[in-house]
Design a protein around this motif. Structure first.
Motif, PDB file in Angstrom:
ATOM      1  N   LEU A 156       0.814  -1.210   0.000  1.00  0.00           N
ATOM      2  CA  LEU A 156       0.000   0.000   0.000  1.00  0.00           C
ATOM      3  C   LEU A 156       0.853   1.268   0.000  1.00  0.00           C
ATOM      4  CD1 LEU A 156      -3.166   0.967   0.631  1.00  0.00           C
ATOM      5  CD2 LEU A 156      -1.961   1.800   2.617  1.00  0.00           C
ATOM      6  N   SER A 176      -5.643   5.100   0.481  1.00  0.00           N
ATOM      7  CA  SER A 176      -6.563   4.159   1.130  1.00  0.00           C
ATOM      8  C   SER A 176      -8.005   4.588   0.931  1.00  0.00           C
ATOM      9  CB  SER A 176      -6.275   4.070   2.624  1.00  0.00           C
ATOM     10  OG  SER A 176      -5.048   3.456   2.842  1.00  0.00           O
ATOM     11  N   LEU A 181      -9.101   3.774  -2.542  1.00  0.00           N
ATOM     12  CA  LEU A 181      -9.335   2.340  -2.708  1.00  0.00           C
ATOM     13  C   LEU A 181     -10.701   1.917  -2.191  1.00  0.00           C
ATOM     14  CD1 LEU A 181      -5.870   0.888  -1.706  1.00  0.00           C
ATOM     15  CD2 LEU A 181      -6.822   1.140  -4.005  1.00  0.00           C
ATOM     16  N   LEU A 227     -10.055  -1.626  -7.186  1.00  0.00           N
ATOM     17  CA  LEU A 227      -8.714  -1.876  -7.686  1.00  0.00           C
ATOM     18  C   LEU A 227      -8.302  -3.273  -7.248  1.00  0.00           C
ATOM     19  CD1 LEU A 227      -6.486  -0.324  -9.222  1.00  0.00           C
ATOM     20  CD2 LEU A 227      -5.520   0.258  -7.024  1.00  0.00           C
ATOM     21  N   ARG A 286      -6.469  -6.538  -5.956  1.00  0.00           N
ATOM     22  CA  ARG A 286      -5.396  -6.780  -4.991  1.00  0.00           C
ATOM     23  C   ARG A 286      -4.897  -8.202  -5.186  1.00  0.00           C
ATOM     24  NH1 ARG A 286      -6.749  -3.485   0.284  1.00  0.00           N
ATOM     25  NH2 ARG A 286      -7.977  -1.824  -0.632  1.00  0.00           N
ATOM     26  N   PHE A 299      -0.513  -4.576  -4.925  1.00  0.00           N
ATOM     27  CA  PHE A 299      -1.125  -3.933  -6.078  1.00  0.00           C
ATOM     28  C   PHE A 299      -0.172  -4.042  -7.257  1.00  0.00           C
ATOM     29  CE2 PHE A 299      -2.585  -1.974  -2.218  1.00  0.00           C
ATOM     30  CZ  PHE A 299      -3.956  -1.972  -2.383  1.00  0.00           C
TER      31      PHE A 299
END
Length: 76
Positions: free
Chosen positions: A12, A27, A30, A35, A37, A45
């Protein structure tokens, strides 16, 4: 998915830095986007996905925030 999900992969903090955001702001972004992961804990990512995200924030689905329940009228 034409190359989606190809590495290298970022955590992250590194993903936020790569995109030019603070980790806290990234964050929040997201939470509003789907998105993808990767990894066992889903904490990685893909650079390819991040590049697509930066080119067009709307290329990933938008998560509907808020309640999915129908409010009931309050009778007083």
């Amino acid at each position: 998915m034409d190359g989606a999900g190809l590495g290298p992969y970022f955590n992250l903090n590194d993903a936020a830095r790569y995109c030019g955001y603070a980790p806290s702001y990234f964050s929040r972004l997201l939470k509003a986007k789907c998105l993808p992961r990767y990894g066992k804990a889903k904490t990685r990512f893909s650079k390819t996905d991040l590049d697509r995200f930066m080119a067009d924030h709307d290329c990933f689905c938008v998560v509907k925030l808020g309640s999915t329940r129908t409010p009931k009228a309050l009778v007083v």
